[in-house]
Scaffold this active site. Structure first.
Site, PDB file in Angstrom:
ATOM      1  N   LYS A  44       0.879  -1.181   0.000  1.00 29.99           N
ATOM      2  CA  LYS A  44       0.000   0.000   0.000  1.00 29.99           C
ATOM      3  C   LYS A  44       0.909   1.222   0.000  1.00 29.99           C
ATOM      4  CE  LYS A  44      -1.840   2.998   2.121  1.00 29.99           C
ATOM      5  NZ  LYS A  44      -1.673   4.425   1.739  1.00 29.99           N
ATOM      6  N   GLU A  66      10.124   1.375  10.285  1.00 34.79           N
ATOM      7  CA  GLU A  66      11.194   2.311   9.906  1.00 34.79           C
ATOM      8  C   GLU A  66      10.594   3.702  10.018  1.00 34.79           C
ATOM      9  OE1 GLU A  66      14.092   1.092   9.273  1.00 34.79           O
ATOM     10  OE2 GLU A  66      13.670  -0.995   8.824  1.00 34.79           O
ATOM     11  N   CYS A  78      14.453  10.422   5.573  1.00 38.20           N
ATOM     12  CA  CYS A  78      14.470  10.028   6.990  1.00 38.20           C
ATOM     13  C   CYS A  78      15.865  10.120   7.577  1.00 38.20           C
ATOM     14  CB  CYS A  78      13.905   8.627   7.145  1.00 38.20           C
ATOM     15  SG  CYS A  78      14.805   7.416   6.175  1.00 38.20           S
ATOM     16  N   GLU A  90      10.961  16.389  14.307  1.00 36.30           N
ATOM     17  CA  GLU A  90      11.426  16.188  12.935  1.00 36.30           C
ATOM     18  C   GLU A  90      10.739  17.233  12.040  1.00 36.30           C
ATOM     19  OE1 GLU A  90       9.779  12.772  10.822  1.00 36.30           O
ATOM     20  OE2 GLU A  90      11.785  12.278  10.112  1.00 36.30           O
TER      21      GLU A  90
HETATM   22  P1  NAD Z   1       2.831   8.502   7.337  1.00 34.71           P
HETATM   23  O1  NAD Z   1       3.087   7.754   8.601  1.00 34.71           O
HETATM   24  O2  NAD Z   1       1.841   9.578   7.348  1.00 34.71           O
HETATM   25  O3  NAD Z   1       2.372   7.490   6.173  1.00 34.71           O
HETATM   26  C1  NAD Z   1       3.146   6.379   5.787  1.00 34.71           C
HETATM   27  C2  NAD Z   1       2.222   5.346   5.143  1.00 34.71           C
HETATM   28  O4  NAD Z   1       1.330   4.831   6.130  1.00 34.71           O
HETATM   29  C3  NAD Z   1       1.329   5.884   4.019  1.00 34.71           C
HETATM   30  O5  NAD Z   1       1.213   4.898   3.008  1.00 34.71           O
HETATM   31  C4  NAD Z   1      -0.010   6.069   4.729  1.00 34.71           C
HETATM   32  O6  NAD Z   1      -1.102   6.028   3.832  1.00 34.71           O
HETATM   33  C5  NAD Z   1      -0.012   4.878   5.664  1.00 34.71           C
HETATM   34  N1  NAD Z   1      -0.888   5.004   6.838  1.00 34.71           N
HETATM   35  C6  NAD Z   1      -1.346   6.132   7.436  1.00 34.71           C
HETATM   36  N2  NAD Z   1      -2.131   5.798   8.494  1.00 34.71           N
HETATM   37  C7  NAD Z   1      -2.132   4.443   8.563  1.00 34.71           C
HETATM   38  C8  NAD Z   1      -2.742   3.506   9.451  1.00 34.71           C
HETATM   39  N3  NAD Z   1      -3.484   3.901  10.479  1.00 34.71           N
HETATM   40  N4  NAD Z   1      -2.538   2.198   9.233  1.00 34.71           N
HETATM   41  C9  NAD Z   1      -1.751   1.769   8.209  1.00 34.71           C
HETATM   42  N5  NAD Z   1      -1.170   2.613   7.335  1.00 34.71           N
HETATM   43  C10 NAD Z   1      -1.346   3.932   7.516  1.00 34.71           C
HETATM   44  O7  NAD Z   1       4.271   9.005   6.854  1.00 34.71           O
HETATM   45  P2  NAD Z   1       4.606   9.958   5.620  1.00 34.71           P
HETATM   46  O8  NAD Z   1       4.220  11.345   5.985  1.00 34.71           O
HETATM   47  O9  NAD Z   1       4.077   9.355   4.373  1.00 34.71           O
HETATM   48  O10 NAD Z   1       6.214   9.827   5.580  1.00 34.71           O
HETATM   49  C11 NAD Z   1       7.077  10.666   6.261  1.00 34.71           C
HETATM   50  C12 NAD Z   1       7.622   9.992   7.506  1.00 34.71           C
HETATM   51  O11 NAD Z   1       8.249   8.752   7.161  1.00 34.71           O
HETATM   52  C13 NAD Z   1       8.708  10.794   8.191  1.00 34.71           C
HETATM   53  O12 NAD Z   1       8.499  10.784   9.583  1.00 34.71           O
HETATM   54  C14 NAD Z   1       9.989  10.036   7.862  1.00 34.71           C
HETATM   55  O13 NAD Z   1      11.037  10.203   8.782  1.00 34.71           O
HETATM   56  C15 NAD Z   1       9.502   8.634   7.818  1.00 34.71           C
HETATM   57  N6  NAD Z   1      10.400   7.779   7.023  1.00 34.71           N
HETATM   58  C16 NAD Z   1      11.185   6.868   7.658  1.00 34.71           C
HETATM   59  C17 NAD Z   1      12.081   6.086   6.927  1.00 34.71           C
HETATM   60  C18 NAD Z   1      13.003   5.093   7.598  1.00 34.71           C
HETATM   61  O14 NAD Z   1      13.594   4.279   6.901  1.00 34.71           O
HETATM   62  N7  NAD Z   1      13.164   5.126   8.906  1.00 34.71           N
HETATM   63  C19 NAD Z   1      12.140   6.234   5.542  1.00 34.71           C
HETATM   64  C20 NAD Z   1      11.325   7.183   4.942  1.00 34.71           C
HETATM   65  C21 NAD Z   1      10.445   7.951   5.687  1.00 34.71           C
END
Ligand code: NAD
Length: 524
Positions: A187, A260, A294, A392
């Site tokens: 997803k 992650e 990230c 962040e």
């Molecule tokens: P987000 O948590 O808003 O969304 C990530 C994914 O989760 C999306 O596909 C979203 O649709 C889905 N999602 C949202 N609510 C959900 C739920 N209740 N259940 C299941 N899935 C759900 O994050 P974002 O804004 O898309 O990404 C940015 C964040 O990701 C930043 O905090 C960044 O640091 C982190 N990130 C971490 C890594 C790593 O490797 N540690 C890599 C990239 C990004």
């Protein structure tokens, strides 16, 4: 809404995006989700909002397809992934166009994704057969028991990915899952679904059975939540807040997960650092992908003795960055992904300035370039009460702080809820490696910001503290998608009291045997 024709790059048009969208397995009676090109803010297409029933059906199809995929040998699955590696490089330009169209990152940042997917595919295609091989283990006593540890796929893996690296984070974690014999349902973030759909097609062309890798699109709460509830393992990349919700659901369902999550990554410039190299590395570390990485650096701790010459070099290089929109290789820094991200970056900078921070360079949105562009920004005088000191930002904003010693730099680096990535700059590499061991982060780079550790695909990568659970890359990155199974055959004797032998005698004999074993390390 009508797609804005000018928003498209050379190799991707509205028709190809609608064709991708039409392949998402969704009932078509619900309104779709509009996707925009952040370079212009123009709509470029729509994707289905999959319902819980759509997601359940995709997982069921994946479940049916998984056993015959798992029946192939690890070497056969590796051949498929090697073909995928070649296809990714052959289709590089088209993938770059799709990534840029939906994320508005600079082409060089999009290229990092293509390179990462190819090198992850190559690494795991080479190593998966070895990682998955059954291994002999010792039984309680030599020769009596033949014990073997086997690795079995968990079944269906759910991958939930964010928008910042729409290609890498959609597929790089799926590659080891597939190689381990699992089916995968992905997803992607609803801002960036088309890179995921494009890569799905390349996996299928390479020979992954259709239902063994499926993409469902939709909202996080509905489609993401449904996926977490339906699968046998969850690989989640995204914010710490959502990660906690995902972990709660996975715990409720008693399925394992890797998370992650976010970071507030520190970069340390020691007194003996090569300042030109450190400034160049910090620019890449802070502003790659417009800071929406990230692993990117948001806190710079610089030894007071070199603070001024370092800041001078760092700011000069930051000002020289070409902030621009374009599908060619010229721009250095692209746009933020959308309005929410821009609002967050502006709020963090405004709050810091109101509370007394100094903007050394940047600090402004650039609507003249595109609706979500923001200048690479360097701040000094950031203090604890400012939101960006600890939260962040996930944008092109960094705080530079002087410190009096390496010990202070480490103490401040570790004073964070996060523990994802760190960087240490020094001419004394041995010292750098030693200090790195004291930083509470899952990856630490010496004389590099993030690429050295990330691209070491043979070594685990992930976060300590609130930056996550579990690890991607390396052996762990594949074995997380397996269950171990121990098969032990008792070949001689028994570990239980033999018939007719009094239990006290048995216990005495066993005690002697255990003592003898402790003195014979070669046998243990
Ligand atoms: P987000 O948590 O808003 O969304 C990530 C994914 O989760 C999306 O596909 C979203 O649709 C889905 N999602 C949202 N609510 C959900 C739920 N209740 N259940 C299941 N899935 C759900 O994050 P974002 O804004 O898309 O990404 C940015 C964040 O990701 C930043 O905090 C960044 O640091 C982190 N990130 C971490 C890594 C790593 O490797 N540690 C890599 C990239 C990004």
């Amino acid at each position: 809404m009508k797609p804005h024709a000018d928003a498209f790059p050379a190799r991707v048009g509205p028709d190809s995006l609608s064709a991708l969208s039409a392949t998402v397995p969704a009932g078509d009676d619900r309104p779709g989700i509009e996707v925009e090109a952040p370079y212009s803010g123009a709509p470029i297409g729509e994707i289905p909002a999959c319902s819980r029933a759509d997601v359940d059906a995709a997982v069921e199809r994946a479940r049916d397809a998984q056993p015959s995929w798992a029946d192939r040998s690890a070497a056969e699955r590796a051949e498929v992934v090697s073909r995928f590696h070649d296809l990714v490089l052959d289709r590089r330009d088209e993938l770059l166009d799709v990534i840029q169209l939906e994320s508005a990152k600079a082409r060089i940042d999009a290229f990092e994704e293509v390179a990462d997917v190819a090198s992850t595919a190559r690494h795991y295609a080479d190593r998966a057969p070895e990682y998955l091989a059954s291994e002999r283990r010792k039984g309680a006593f030599p020769l009596m028991t033949r014990t073997v540890e086997h690795r079995r796929p968990v079944g269906v893996v759910g991958v939930v990915s964010p928008w910042n690296y729409p290609l890498t984070l959609a597929v790089s974690d799926a590659i080891p899952a597939l190689l381990a014999g699992n089916a995968v349902v992905l997803k992607p973030a609803s801002e960036t679904p088309f890179a995921a759909l494009s890569i799905r097609d390349l996996l299928r062309t390479a020979g992954v059975p259709e239902a063994a890798f499926e993409v469902v699109t939709g909202t996080g709460s509905e489609a993401g939540g449904a996926l977490v509830d339906a699968v046998d393992y969850v690989c989640f990349t995204g914010s710490t807040e959502t990660g906690r919700a995902v972990a709660r659901r996975a715990g409720e369902n008693l399925v394992d997960c890797s998370l992650e999550l976010g970071g507030k990554n520190p970069l340390l410039v020691l007194g003996d650092a090569d300042l030109d190299a450190a400034a160049a590395g910090a620019v890449r570390g802070c502003f790659a992908n417009a800071g929406q990485l990230c692993l990117s650096m948001e806190r710079l701790y610089v030894h007071r003795d070199v603070r001024d010459p370092f800041l001078d070099r760092f700011v000069r290089r930051t000002r020289a960055l070409d902030l621009a929109a374009g599908y060619d290789w010229t721009p250095d820094v692209g746009s933020l992904v959308g309005s929410d991200q821009l609002e967050k970056v502006e709020a963090h900078v405004d709050d810091a300035v109101e509370k007394g921070a100094d903007v050394v360079t940047g600090g402004r949105a650039r609507p003249d370039i595109g609706p979500y562009f923001y200048e690479p920004t360097v701040l000094t005088g950031v203090t604890e009460e400012m939101a960006l000191a600890r939260e962040e930002t996930f944008g092109p904003v960094v705080a530079v702080t002087a410190v009096d010693s390496a010990d202070e730099a480490i103490e401040r680096a570790n004073d964070s809820e996060y523990g994802l990535n760190a960087s240490v700059w020094t001419e004394d590499a041995e010292r750098g490696r030693r200090l790195a061991r004291r930083i509470d982060c899952g990856t630490v780079n010496v004389n590099d910001a993030y690429a050295a550790a990330w691209a070491s695909t043979d070594a685990p990568m992930g976060g300590m503290k609130d930056s996550g659970l579990g690890r991607r890359h390396g052996r762990q990155g594949l074995l997380r998608y397996t269950e171990s199974q121990t098969v032990a055959e008792q070949r001689a004797g028994s570990l239980h009291p033999p018939e007719g032998v009094p239990k006290g005698w048995y216990a005495k004999g066993m005690t002697l045997a255990l003592r003898a074993m402790a003195r014979l390390p070669g046998v243990r």
